[in-house]
Motif scaffolding. Structure first.
Motif, PDB file in Angstrom:
ATOM      1  N   CYS A  61       0.810  -1.214   0.000  1.00  0.00           N
ATOM      2  CA  CYS A  61       0.000   0.000   0.000  1.00  0.00           C
ATOM      3  C   CYS A  61       0.847   1.269   0.000  1.00  0.00           C
ATOM      4  CB  CYS A  61      -0.946  -0.008   1.193  1.00  0.00           C
ATOM      5  SG  CYS A  61      -2.211  -1.274   1.076  1.00  0.00           S
ATOM      6  N   SER A 106       0.554   4.262  -2.737  1.00  0.00           N
ATOM      7  CA  SER A 106       0.183   5.646  -2.429  1.00  0.00           C
ATOM      8  C   SER A 106       1.239   6.616  -2.955  1.00  0.00           C
ATOM      9  CB  SER A 106      -0.052   5.829  -0.938  1.00  0.00           C
ATOM     10  OG  SER A 106       1.131   5.630  -0.219  1.00  0.00           O
ATOM     11  N   ALA A 112      -4.677   3.741  -0.679  1.00  0.00           N
ATOM     12  CA  ALA A 112      -3.919   2.682   0.001  1.00  0.00           C
ATOM     13  C   ALA A 112      -4.719   2.104   1.158  1.00  0.00           C
ATOM     14  CB  ALA A 112      -2.582   3.233   0.497  1.00  0.00           C
ATOM     15  N   LEU A 113      -5.416   2.959   1.906  1.00  0.00           N
ATOM     16  CA  LEU A 113      -6.241   2.482   3.019  1.00  0.00           C
ATOM     17  C   LEU A 113      -7.375   1.586   2.532  1.00  0.00           C
ATOM     18  CD1 LEU A 113      -6.958   2.693   6.096  1.00  0.00           C
ATOM     19  CD2 LEU A 113      -8.553   4.481   5.399  1.00  0.00           C
ATOM     20  N   PHE A 156      -5.860  -1.659   1.791  1.00  0.00           N
ATOM     21  CA  PHE A 156      -5.400  -2.260   3.035  1.00  0.00           C
ATOM     22  C   PHE A 156      -6.557  -2.881   3.819  1.00  0.00           C
ATOM     23  CE2 PHE A 156      -3.659  -1.607   7.467  1.00  0.00           C
ATOM     24  CZ  PHE A 156      -2.677  -2.568   7.364  1.00  0.00           C
ATOM     25  N   ILE A 171      -7.309  -6.451   6.551  1.00  0.00           N
ATOM     26  CA  ILE A 171      -7.302  -6.243   7.995  1.00  0.00           C
ATOM     27  C   ILE A 171      -8.727  -5.943   8.452  1.00  0.00           C
ATOM     28  CG2 ILE A 171      -6.430  -4.764   9.854  1.00  0.00           C
ATOM     29  CD1 ILE A 171      -4.215  -6.346   8.632  1.00  0.00           C
TER      30      ILE A 171
END
Length: 194
Positions: A2, A6, A150-151, A154, A158
């Motif tokens: 990630c 970004s 990126a989040l 991600f 998770i």
């Protein structure tokens, strides 16, 4: 994965060469796919993904199993979800709580389609607002856009419950950027009208 993504997104917005490079890369990939006997771009992208997931096949199998069981449980209460994690997936000698390993599957399982819709609207509206500011050549918005993308990637790996504390601080940072940049745009509009 990630962090480099970004930084790559930020570089694409900052540099004319990077923007042109991304277009040339896309065109070259399409040409490569056409010259290799008509394979699709999806097939071209899936091969590196297979290599990535086969690097730790046991972990990937565990994750896939738990996400599949989570989605099966979600289908029993699809609209409002379960509210709390009630079930487990039995894998070999241990039990794994449903909703682990993927924020998206967990939100569907816990909050159903209704909660998932609100979750997606929040993410997509944030992404859209940052996109509008990033294409205006604003460096802060470009960095924030790369971080949000990126989040979003991600969060596939998770569970939201593991990162909720950090998630709020992240969105406070994003919100302060949006407020500051929108105030700057409002001031520019007022100046241009006077």
């Amino acid at each position: 994965m990630c962090l480099p993504l970004s930084l790559c997104i930020y570089a694409i917005f900052r540099s004319q060469r990077a923007r042109l490079g991304s277009l040339w890369t896309g065109a070259s990939a399409a040409l490569l796919c056409a010259s290799l006997g008509g394979i699709t771009i999806t097939e071209l992208l899936n091969k590196p993904l297979e290599v990535f997931t086969s690097a730790r096949p046991a972990s990937s199998t565990d994750r896939e199993f738990v996400v599949r069981k989570t989605l099966e449980a979600w289908q029993e209460s699809p609209f409002i979800g379960w509210g709390v994690a009630q079930g487990t997936a039995d894998w070999h000698t241990y039990s794994i709580t449903l909703g682990s390993f993927s924020t998206y599957a967990a939100v569907l399982y816990l909050h159903g389609v209704v909660g998932f819709t609100f979750f997606l609207v929040a993410l997509l509206s944030t992404l859209l607002n940052l996109w509008k500011l990033a294409i205006q050549d604003n460096s802060t918005a470009q960095k924030a856009l790369g971080a949000v993308i990126a989040l979003i990637i991600f969060m596939e790996a998770i569970p939201l419950s593991w990162m909720a504390v950090y998630f709020w601080f992240f969105f406070i940072w994003i919100g302060s950027i949006l407020v500051e940049l929108n105030n700057q745009n409002d001031e520019l509009i007022k100046i241009s009208h006077s």
